[in-house]
Every structure is written in C-alpha cells, then in structure tokens.
Write a protein that holds these residues in place. Structure first.
Motif, PDB file in Angstrom:
ATOM      1  N   LYS A 296       0.863   3.335   0.250  1.00  0.00           N
ATOM      2  CA  LYS A 296       0.886   3.091  -1.190  1.00  0.00           C
ATOM      3  C   LYS A 296       1.042   1.601  -1.491  1.00  0.00           C
ATOM      4  O   LYS A 296       0.355   1.056  -2.369  1.00  0.00           O
ATOM      5  CB  LYS A 296       2.032   3.881  -1.831  1.00  0.00           C
TER       6      LYS A 296
ATOM      7  N   ASN B 240      -2.128   8.634  -3.264  1.00  0.00           N
ATOM      8  CA  ASN B 240      -0.862   8.308  -2.603  1.00  0.00           C
ATOM      9  C   ASN B 240      -0.478   9.313  -1.529  1.00  0.00           C
ATOM     10  O   ASN B 240       0.423   9.070  -0.733  1.00  0.00           O
ATOM     11  CB  ASN B 240       0.263   8.206  -3.630  1.00  0.00           C
TER      12      ASN B 240
ATOM     13  N   ASN C 158       4.525   5.722   2.158  1.00  0.00           N
ATOM     14  CA  ASN C 158       5.089   4.630   1.366  1.00  0.00           C
ATOM     15  C   ASN C 158       4.400   3.309   1.709  1.00  0.00           C
ATOM     16  O   ASN C 158       4.051   2.517   0.824  1.00  0.00           O
ATOM     17  CB  ASN C 158       6.588   4.515   1.608  1.00  0.00           C
TER      18      ASN C 158
ATOM     19  N   LYS D 275      -2.106  -0.501  -3.188  1.00  0.00           N
ATOM     20  CA  LYS D 275      -1.827  -1.070  -4.500  1.00  0.00           C
ATOM     21  C   LYS D 275      -1.993  -2.592  -4.470  1.00  0.00           C
ATOM     22  O   LYS D 275      -2.555  -3.186  -5.393  1.00  0.00           O
ATOM     23  CB  LYS D 275      -0.408  -0.702  -4.944  1.00  0.00           C
TER      24      LYS D 275
END
Length: 300
Positions: free
Chosen positions: A188, A200, A185, A192
């Motif tokens: 990601k 991912n 998480n 991004k």
C-alpha cells in the motif's frame, strides 16, 4: 418488452430502499420510489431484496479443462451465487507465454454463459515495463502480482513500471505469501507513493468484488450497479430468508445465501438455483476508461 419491477427492496450504500424500475429493451429506463401512474405490466417484488449482478474473480478456469469441468465451475462457483460477469485470471510464468495464454483463455471463454474480463497473474520478479506494454496491447485490465517478502517490493524499479502504464493504467492487485498484513502494508505504501492504480488487498475468489474495487479497476459503473441506462443484470433474494435490518449493510452473507432469481442482460439464468446455461451468451468486456476513480482510491 417494457415492464416494471415494482417496490423491490434495493440494497444501496445507505442500506435498503424500496424502489421501482422501468425496464425497456433490456435496459433500465429509469428508477423511482414508485411508478404507480404507469400502465405497463408490473411485477410486485416487495418480498425480495434486489442487488446488482455480481462481478467475481476466478483463478480456476483454464484451457486444460474439459467442457463439463468448465460448466461445473461456472454453475456452482459463480452463477448460483449471482455472478453475471467473471474476472477470469490466467497464470503466467514468463512474458513470452502471455500472447498464447491469453489467446487460449479467450478461446475457452467463448463458451461462457456470462460476461467476462481477462486478467493475468505473474510473479513480481517477472513484472517488467515490457510485460506491462504487452498487457496493454492485449487490453488486459488487471495484473495480480505474486510476492513473498518486503525486500522484493522495495528493490523493484516501480518508476519504470508506472511510466509503462502512461495514458492507459492497468490495475495492480497484490497476491502475497507469508505475513499478509505486513506485506500488504508495504504494498500500500509503495503503490500510493508511485500513484499507481492498485488494490490494497487481494479479493476473495468467488465472492463479489466490492464497489471500491470495481471503481478502481474501471469496471464500475458499467457493472456492479443498477442505474438508469444500465443493462438488466440483477439478483433477487427472498427477504424471509435474510436477517434484514434496514440500516445494516452486511446482513447478506454470500457464502450462505443464494439468490432466488438472477437476470443477466434481461434473461433469466438462475431460478431457485436451477441454472439456465447458454454457452456463448456471455461477452468479453473491456475497460473503456481505466482507473477512472484513481484519485478517490489513492486518497483513502
């Protein structure tokens, strides 16, 4: 030679569609629901499921292997499962090892019976702009990044990494330890934020790379799709062995179902799990347009 793959059940994003393919000079000339008006030799494939040849990652092929070990991995871990292109990954400890490690891997893969891409794996601490630039010179399309905790991710100067990829992005793939979901998480969010080409999650070894992954890396549509103009790379599965539902996309379990036939560049390499192993028939593939689908990927 020109022939027709007639009435095959092709696996698509929308499920399964019956289709026919005209094959000419080891290329897919065009695809239609039916080709009844053509007089070329036809192979009735209505009892089979048609899928593209797969691209699969592998971390075990290395230059220390004997040829027999190399051949065993190729046959049992890749080719029997329908792999027609392997993403072979070299583990690097330090940047100074990169040139020789990639050279040795290319020497090893001279014997490959299927096409191949070369990626590298390195610890996040050793990932530097200089390492990125060296990978670009060697035409490495992906880097697997090992990391253990969120602090490692947060302290990394990602702006410098992104700048080093300018004009020719390399796809970064996480290879985490520890609490995977939490680390992924964080990964990601960071990738991004910095608009980097990345996956991912880490793909499963010896399983087909998903279409979205192939798109992000830039392998698709050269590999991983049956389309007009593409090479003749495909798998055929016996429908009677599958629990087929027309509107279902996940009925094919790669661990338990092997293709009856696999064709690579127009040549049969797998017939009922009997592998035709031709050393050197495979070629190294390069990404011509890296991360061509980066906008779609980062918007997910």
């Amino acid at each position: 030679m020109t022939y027709i793959i007639d009435r095959a059940n092709m696996l698509t994003n929308n499920g399964v569609e019956q289709t026919s393919l005209l094959i000419k000079n080891n290329q897919v000339e065009f695809i239609r629901p039916a080709l009844d008006n053509f007089k070329y030799m036809k192979m009735n494939m209505s009892r089979y499921l048609l899928t593209p040849g797969y691209v699969m990652p592998d971390f075990s092929l290395n230059s220390s292997l004997h040829f027999t070990q190399f051949k065993e991995i190729m046959i049992h871990k890749l080719m029997k499962k329908g792999c027609t292109a392997v993403l072979t990954v070299v583990s690097i400890q330090y940047e100074k090892e990169l040139d020789s490690a990639v050279k040795n891997q290319r020497q090893l893969m001279i014997n490959s019976p299927i096409d191949f891409y070369i990626g590298v794996k390195i610890n996040l601490e050793k990932l530097t702009p200089s390492f990125i630039r060296s990978c670009k010179k060697l035409r490495i399309p992906v880097i697997f990044i090992e990391f253990n905790n969120e602090y490692e991710l947060e302290k990394k100067p990602w702006g410098w990494i992104r700048d080093a990829m300018f004009s020719s992005p390399i796809t970064l793939i996480p290879y985490p330890a520890g609490d995977h979901s939490k680390l992924l998480n964080k990964w990601k969010i960071i990738t991004k934020k910095h608009k980097m080409s990345s996956l991912n999650e880490c793909p499963k070894e010896h399983a087909p790379l998903e279409k979205e992954m192939l798109m992000t890396i830039g392998i698709y549509p050269e590999k991983g799709e049956i389309r007009a103009g593409s090479e003749v790379d495909y798998n055929m599965y016996d429908l009677s062995e599958l629990s087929l539902q027309v509107d279902e996309k996940t009925f094919l379990h790669y661990d338990s179902h092997n293709p009856v036939f696999t064709v690579h560049k127009g040549r049969l390499i797998n017939v009922n799990s009997r592998i035709i192993f031709k050393p050197g028939y495979g070629e190294e593939c390069f990404i011509t347009i890296p991360s061509r689908f980066i906008i779609q990927h980062t918007s997910l």
